[in-house]
Design a protein around this motif. Structure first.
Motif, PDB file in Angstrom:
ATOM      1  N   TYR A  85       0.900  -1.158   0.129  1.00 51.10           N
ATOM      2  CA  TYR A  85       0.093   0.043  -0.049  1.00 51.10           C
ATOM      3  C   TYR A  85       0.775   1.033   0.060  1.00 51.10           C
ATOM      4  O   TYR A  85       0.592   2.280  -0.711  1.00 51.10           O
ATOM      5  CB  TYR A  85      -0.866   0.014   1.280  1.00 51.10           C
ATOM      6  CG  TYR A  85      -1.953   1.256   1.281  1.00 51.10           C
ATOM      7  CD1 TYR A  85      -2.831   1.004   0.808  1.00 51.10           C
ATOM      8  CD2 TYR A  85      -1.473   2.550   1.733  1.00 51.10           C
ATOM      9  CE1 TYR A  85      -4.209   2.059   0.669  1.00 51.10           C
ATOM     10  CE2 TYR A  85      -2.338   3.449   1.569  1.00 51.10           C
ATOM     11  CZ  TYR A  85      -3.564   3.215   1.164  1.00 51.10           C
ATOM     12  OH  TYR A  85      -4.287   4.539   0.944  1.00 51.10           O
ATOM     13  N   LEU A  93       2.679   2.157  -3.279  1.00 49.76           N
ATOM     14  CA  LEU A  93       1.687   2.392  -4.354  1.00 49.76           C
ATOM     15  C   LEU A  93       0.802   3.677  -4.200  1.00 49.76           C
ATOM     16  O   LEU A  93       0.128   4.096  -5.107  1.00 49.76           O
ATOM     17  CB  LEU A  93       0.840   1.093  -4.871  1.00 49.76           C
ATOM     18  CG  LEU A  93       1.565  -0.075  -5.323  1.00 49.76           C
ATOM     19  CD1 LEU A  93       0.676  -1.300  -5.480  1.00 49.76           C
ATOM     20  CD2 LEU A  93       2.292   0.512  -6.742  1.00 49.76           C
ATOM     21  N   LYS A  94       0.701   4.064  -2.965  1.00 46.05           N
ATOM     22  CA  LYS A  94      -0.335   5.177  -2.506  1.00 46.05           C
ATOM     23  C   LYS A  94      -0.303   6.422  -3.416  1.00 46.05           C
ATOM     24  O   LYS A  94      -0.945   7.366  -3.321  1.00 46.05           O
ATOM     25  CB  LYS A  94      -0.228   5.440  -1.007  1.00 46.05           C
ATOM     26  CG  LYS A  94       0.911   6.268  -0.419  1.00 46.05           C
ATOM     27  CD  LYS A  94       0.837   6.227   0.919  1.00 46.05           C
ATOM     28  CE  LYS A  94       1.660   6.978   1.622  1.00 46.05           C
ATOM     29  NZ  LYS A  94       3.254   6.917   1.683  1.00 46.05           N
ATOM     30  N   LYS A 130      -5.246   5.741  -3.639  1.00 45.10           N
ATOM     31  CA  LYS A 130      -5.460   5.859  -2.361  1.00 45.10           C
ATOM     32  C   LYS A 130      -6.458   4.981  -1.724  1.00 45.10           C
ATOM     33  O   LYS A 130      -6.599   4.710  -0.526  1.00 45.10           O
ATOM     34  CB  LYS A 130      -5.881   7.329  -1.699  1.00 45.10           C
ATOM     35  CG  LYS A 130      -4.414   8.245  -1.821  1.00 45.10           C
ATOM     36  CD  LYS A 130      -4.855   9.545  -1.378  1.00 45.10           C
ATOM     37  CE  LYS A 130      -3.545  10.425  -1.465  1.00 45.10           C
ATOM     38  NZ  LYS A 130      -3.017  10.354  -2.846  1.00 45.10           N
ATOM     39  N   ASP A 131      -7.478   4.537  -2.560  1.00 42.18           N
ATOM     40  CA  ASP A 131      -8.404   3.578  -2.348  1.00 42.18           C
ATOM     41  C   ASP A 131      -8.143   2.158  -2.425  1.00 42.18           C
ATOM     42  O   ASP A 131      -9.262   1.267  -2.637  1.00 42.18           O
ATOM     43  CB  ASP A 131      -9.791   4.066  -2.759  1.00 42.18           C
ATOM     44  CG  ASP A 131      -9.799   4.016  -4.258  1.00 42.18           C
ATOM     45  OD1 ASP A 131      -8.678   3.610  -4.790  1.00 42.18           O
ATOM     46  OD2 ASP A 131     -10.765   4.288  -4.961  1.00 42.18           O
ATOM     47  N   MET A 132      -7.150   1.487  -2.236  1.00 40.95           N
ATOM     48  CA  MET A 132      -6.693   0.377  -2.243  1.00 40.95           C
ATOM     49  C   MET A 132      -7.197  -0.289  -0.958  1.00 40.95           C
ATOM     50  O   MET A 132      -7.523   0.207  -0.088  1.00 40.95           O
ATOM     51  CB  MET A 132      -5.136  -0.001  -2.266  1.00 40.95           C
ATOM     52  CG  MET A 132      -4.708   0.299  -3.798  1.00 40.95           C
ATOM     53  SD  MET A 132      -2.649   0.349  -3.514  1.00 40.95           S
ATOM     54  CE  MET A 132      -2.452   1.673  -2.703  1.00 40.95           C
ATOM     55  N   GLU A 133      -7.502  -1.739  -0.866  1.00 42.36           N
ATOM     56  CA  GLU A 133      -8.044  -2.372   0.347  1.00 42.36           C
ATOM     57  C   GLU A 133      -7.141  -3.629   0.688  1.00 42.36           C
ATOM     58  O   GLU A 133      -6.897  -4.282  -0.356  1.00 42.36           O
ATOM     59  CB  GLU A 133      -9.604  -2.576   0.093  1.00 42.36           C
ATOM     60  CG  GLU A 133     -10.101  -2.965   1.540  1.00 42.36           C
ATOM     61  CD  GLU A 133     -11.771  -3.407   1.248  1.00 42.36           C
ATOM     62  OE1 GLU A 133     -12.264  -2.359   0.928  1.00 42.36           O
ATOM     63  OE2 GLU A 133     -12.350  -4.315   1.594  1.00 42.36           O
ATOM     64  N   ILE A 134      -7.019  -3.883   1.961  1.00 42.81           N
ATOM     65  CA  ILE A 134      -6.196  -5.079   2.356  1.00 42.81           C
ATOM     66  C   ILE A 134      -7.414  -6.064   2.937  1.00 42.81           C
ATOM     67  O   ILE A 134      -8.111  -5.507   3.773  1.00 42.81           O
ATOM     68  CB  ILE A 134      -5.091  -4.327   3.535  1.00 42.81           C
ATOM     69  CG1 ILE A 134      -3.947  -3.784   2.692  1.00 42.81           C
ATOM     70  CG2 ILE A 134      -4.368  -5.768   3.979  1.00 42.81           C
ATOM     71  CD1 ILE A 134      -2.856  -2.935   3.950  1.00 42.81           C
TER      72      ILE A 134
END
Lengths: 159, 159, 159, 159, 159, 159
Positions: free
Chosen positions: A129, A132-133, A137-141
């Motif tokens: 994260y 790559l942020k 910004k709205d990636m999810e783990i």
């Protein structure tokens, strides 16, 4: 509520690090998995990087290995354990889309290493994260879970 | 692949800790969320504990606060930041079923605190897993994402 | 013995962390260098790895960045400093033969960052040794020195 | 390139912490050495300090011992090891001129302690530099190498 | 119970790291003291050591300085602070009999440094105990308290 | 001065981490105690909190457990030890008035765990102070001592 017992609490409900001193030292293994979900565009940065430059997955792998070694420092009631193997696998997956992460941890000790495997996966995911942020910004783990635990008195667990 | 740029890599693709020395010190805030999914039976242990004894959520909250302070130690390219506030909220949710976690982190600095918020949530989630694993091994940690980031040059992000 | 004074000791010769609380916060930079000397055969493993797989230099670079952040934990009388940039360069050099390492560290603070730069170089060098020791045990780490320090009251130092 | 193999990488060239779980626990020892080169004037501060006050070498010795315990935290792929002995020797040497450092580390474990010995020497050398940098900035740390490693399957190494 | 308020808990009684982000950065100082009580025989080891060899107090002083830097890592709700000065004084006292310890810590920040001063004293006291426990096991650490705190909104405290 | 010997120093008075590599691995236990003295008003905050909300003692217990795991990092010459049990008891005592703290630590190893027990008590005491300092600054930490040590060559010590 089942008859199970939260071993981290004593009869008065006070937290303690469970006494494992009379348990035998046996070989232990645990594996865990998880993922970071992202847009196809962001994933393209990862796959480009792996092939040529800007090695997101390589750095996250190192972070995960070091994270496994910090488990007892991060999780209050974990026993410190001299891990004897830590390996992570980070794979781009277009169908997610995102990065799939697995971790395998071994020790010879008196308690299991599933927390070490989970911490390795979590730390690697956070590092993916972080790297790559700048582009999303709205990636999810998610999907962080134990897939195998073996070697102790409680027997083999596989999921 | 979009025109975005992975700021953690230089022109040769080598990883570095980004130079933020010319950025102004501004107030920063970030919030993140996540959850630990479990069986209703396991959740009953949590809610029993909160009310009476064996305070799973209280211990996970402390672990999350301490985790936020370890962010730069865990994530290789994170800048060390003197955080000025860390607060976590852990709430049992019967509809999940499981525990929902949110974290709020503030600083006055040259870079954002979304990694600190995500690390707080992750560490709290791992601690919840650790304290309940004696009664359930197939819990799953997920839904970890940034819900707010504000205070820097890149503007407000809200999800 | 010159008239210089060891600032880390008080008038009675007792060690202390020097009081920098009245010094102004100014932009600081330091660079340091060092190398790991090895056989041409061992170096071939490094250059092969960089090009294709087994990225010795990439991992050492990450270790160096993290090492810079641990400086105040390793060196007893160092002030903790929020570093704002850390970059390392690791280059195979056939004439050494071996790997040359440089590190650049910045902060805006009340004291210099030359120890952070030296610690970054040292940690990267140790990591290079660790990753290659299976093929050669008599490598040697050397030439670790400060090449630039600027930004404080004591003026610019360049070597 | 010789037939040697970089054990820290798997068949795909991905870094991992090597699996040592099937290796026997045997007594292990390693020694390492290094030096900090400085001007005769700077060295005079050290020798004056040792005799009377401002104990540069005593503080560097402590830093080296603590550094040995941090090895697995500093070097990404090192196994954590419960060291059973750490001793450092720091000797002023007019012919260098400077300070010579040796470290001896022991454990009973599944892998060697040469990285612990090298880290002890490096940390002590950095601490010597830190304590003397007020009087000389162009000191140089060098000659860091393993001088003895014994106790494991790979046999005795002596340099 | 007085009207005072435990600032580390919110309205629901949940622990958090207090928000200090709107407090001004001001110069802060705190001093603390404590002691290790021992037999005259044990104290003779200390005074012999200080004069000639086996420098118990010098090592405890270094441990105290490093302990001050670890305060936010040890005390869950402490804010991380870049301390700008740490000094300890360890004095043999025949009338105790034992060793008296004082610590002075400074920072320029948004919150006080009394916990850093107390942690410095505690860590030094534990180190004194450790180094002397081979000759006496029933030493006692006590009298640890804040003697001065100044520089913040709450005004000067002196004891 | 008795004939006892400070084992942490060699024949030249240089500090070292004692060689325990030839000592057998035996089960070890140690207990320690201490207290935080405070006004009845301050103690009322603690007892109110324990019963209902603002759990000072629960948080201090967690800090003490984590402190035990950091012992070798805090005390320069301590051996790192994989502790197998850590338990703390924190009890309000109106007659002090204040909080009484006891800690029990176990390991199976080559050296004792009394430093771990003392560090657990000290860290818990510092945390109690931290959480109550908003209502009282002149609390005092004291009475920190070993009450039991058993399992090694030197025999049972009980106080």
């Amino acid at each position: 509520m089942s008859g199970g017992k939260l071993s981290h609490f004593d009869a008065e409900g006070q937290a303690h690090m469970v006494d494992v001193s009379t348990k035998p030292q046996t070989p232990r293994i645990a594996t865990a998995e998880g993922h970071v979900r992202m847009s196809p565009d962001t994933l393209a940065h990862v796959t480009a990087g792996t092939a040529k430059k800007g090695d997101v997955l390589g750095i996250a792998r190192i972070a995960g290995i070091q994270g496994a070694k910090k488990t007892a420092d991060l999780i209050p009631l974990c026993h410190p354990l001299p891990v004897t193997k830590v390996a992570l696998n980070l794979t781009p997956d277009d169908t997610l889309p995102g990065v799939r992460i697995t971790a395998t941890v071994k020790t010879t000790g008196q308690t299991g290493v599933e927390m070490e495997a989970l911490t390795a996966v979590s730390t690697a995911a956070l590092t993916v994260y972080d790297m790559l942020k700048a582009v999303q910004k709205d990636m999810e783990i998610g999907g962080i879970r134990v897939t195998l635990k073996d070697g102790g008195k409680s027997g083999r667990f596989e999921a």
